[in-house]
Design an enzyme around this catalytic site. Structure first.
Site, short mmCIF file in Angstrom:
data_model
loop_
_atom_site.label_atom_id
_atom_site.label_comp_id
_atom_site.label_asym_id
_atom_site.label_seq_id
_atom_site.Cartn_x
_atom_site.Cartn_y
_atom_site.Cartn_z
CD GLU A 164 5.76 -3.87 3.61
OE1 GLU A 164 5.10 -4.73 4.22
OE2 GLU A 164 6.22 -2.86 4.16
CE1 TYR A 169 -15.06 3.31 -2.55
CE2 TYR A 169 -13.17 3.64 -3.99
CZ TYR A 169 -13.70 3.51 -2.72
OH TYR A 169 -12.88 3.58 -1.62
CB SER A 221 -11.51 7.33 -3.38
OG SER A 221 -10.31 7.81 -2.79
CE LYS A 255 -3.77 8.18 6.62
NZ LYS A 255 -4.94 7.30 6.52
CE LYS A 308 -6.01 1.97 -0.44
NZ LYS A 308 -6.38 2.02 0.94
CE LYS A 346 -3.54 2.44 2.54
NZ LYS A 346 -4.58 2.36 3.55
NE ARG A 383 -5.88 9.68 3.36
CZ ARG A 383 -4.60 9.95 3.13
NH1 ARG A 383 -4.19 11.20 3.04
NH2 ARG A 383 -3.74 8.96 2.98
#
Ligand code: PBG
Length: 330
Positions: A239, A319, A280, A223, A254, A200, A210
């Site tokens: 990872e 979505y 998104s 982040k 992602k 990610k 968000r």
């Protein structure tokens, strides 16, 4: 001999039936996971401004979306809460409340459709913290790894107890998959799957999400101390390798389209179920293009989703899931 005019690659493209016959990648509704935003109240549908066509739904309406997913042949939904701001605090304790929005929605979905639909839940504290970070912060604002892992274990366990089929840690703390797996085993949740958000990235494409969970305005800084640097590819493989060793059943990359190379590498290197999240900001870009007259929704959606499968994805969180499933005749 092996050249034009003997070889004409356009021959197989000349008709609809032939294109169908030679198609290498086939997308079906079963390839889709539909992310849904849950909010308080009854009979509520609240459009998300930055995600035209996407709404937050109250728990009763979420159960209707679950019925819709089953009717469309979509096998799984992913739940994200818009936690009331009064319930957010420094340590995100609402994440551990068995009556929180996500747990309530899981039970409502299971009441409505039983095991006809998988329910995936996000394991991370950002929809619950007053600072919008995915974990617990120390005095310097640094997201503390090991304390956060402890909190995530508690969150994953309440979700599993409520009936979640897949818990999906999206926090990027080190070591969390193994600790969550062990706790699930200890508590008898042997068949609860873990889909690790393994690769990610600290991406600029998460903005509308968000907004949707109400953490955007709260978040200070970024982040980058836990999500990956978009410049890195080899690190994604490390990872993924660790999350698999720790007990992940499937892994996720992602965002989606800008990271298809990572999807391809993970799939080739490990041959494990590899999911991609068309996030998104990617959804919003397609909708903005449609609104601007720069393209048509249906072909844009189908082309991008097919590209994920061609790259090696087992499935896609998007979505556009209901739009795509309807196009496929679901
Ligand atoms: C939270 C989480 C995020 C998304 C899924 N889970 C946002 C973030 O990491 O800030 C983003 C999904 C999207 O943009 O559609 N840990």
């Amino acid at each position: 001999m092996s050249q034009y005019p003997h070889l004409r690659l356009r021959r197989t493209r000349a008709t609809t039936w032939s294109r169908a016959l030679y198609r290498e990648t086939v997308l079906t509704p079963a390839d889709l996971i539909w992310p849904l935003f849950v909010t308080e109240g009854r009979g509520v549908e609240e459009p998300v401004g930055s995600l035209p066509g996407v709404s937050r739904w109250s728990v009763d309406a979420i159960a209707d979306r679950a019925r819709e997913a089953v009717a469309l042949g979509i096998p799984c939904v992913a739940l994200f809460p818009n936690t009331p701001h009064a319930l957010r605090n420094e340590t995100g304790t609402e994440a551990h409340n068995p009556q929180n929005l996500v747990c309530t929605a899981i039970r409502a979905i299971k009441d409505a459709v039983g095991d006809d639909l998988g329910v995936l839940t996000d394991v991370a504290l950002d929809p619950y913290t007053s600072h919008g970070q995915d974990g617990l912060i120390d005095d310097n604002g640094y997201v503390a790894n090991d304390a956060t892992v402890d909190a995530l274990v508690g969150q994953a366990l309440v979700q599993a107890s409520a009936g979640a089929d897949i818990v999906a840690p999206s926090d990027m703390m080190d070591g969390r998959i193994g600790v969550i797996r062990e706790a699930l085993e200890d508590q008898g949740h042997h068949n609860v799957q873990i889909m690790a958000y393994a690769a990610k990235y600290a991406s600029a494409f998460y903005g509308p999400f968000r907004d949707a969970v109400g953490s955007g305005g709260l978040l200070k800084g970024d982040k980058k101390t836990y999500q990956m640097d978009p410049a890195n590819g080899d690190e994604a493989l490390r990872e993924v390798e660790l999350d698999l060793l720790e007990g992940a059943d499937s892994v996720m990359v992602k965002p989606g389209l800008p990271y298809l190379d990572i999807v391809r590498r993970v799939h080739e290197e490990f041959g494990v179920p590899t999911f991609a999240y068309q996030v998104s900001g990617e959804y919003a870009m397609i909708e903005a293009a449609v609104a601007a007259g720069a393209g048509e929704r249906e072909p844009l959606v189908m082309e991008t989703l097919t590209a994920f499968k061609r790259a090696g994805a087992s499935g896609v969180l998007t979505y556009h899931a209901p739009v795509a499933a309807r196009l496929m005749g679901g």
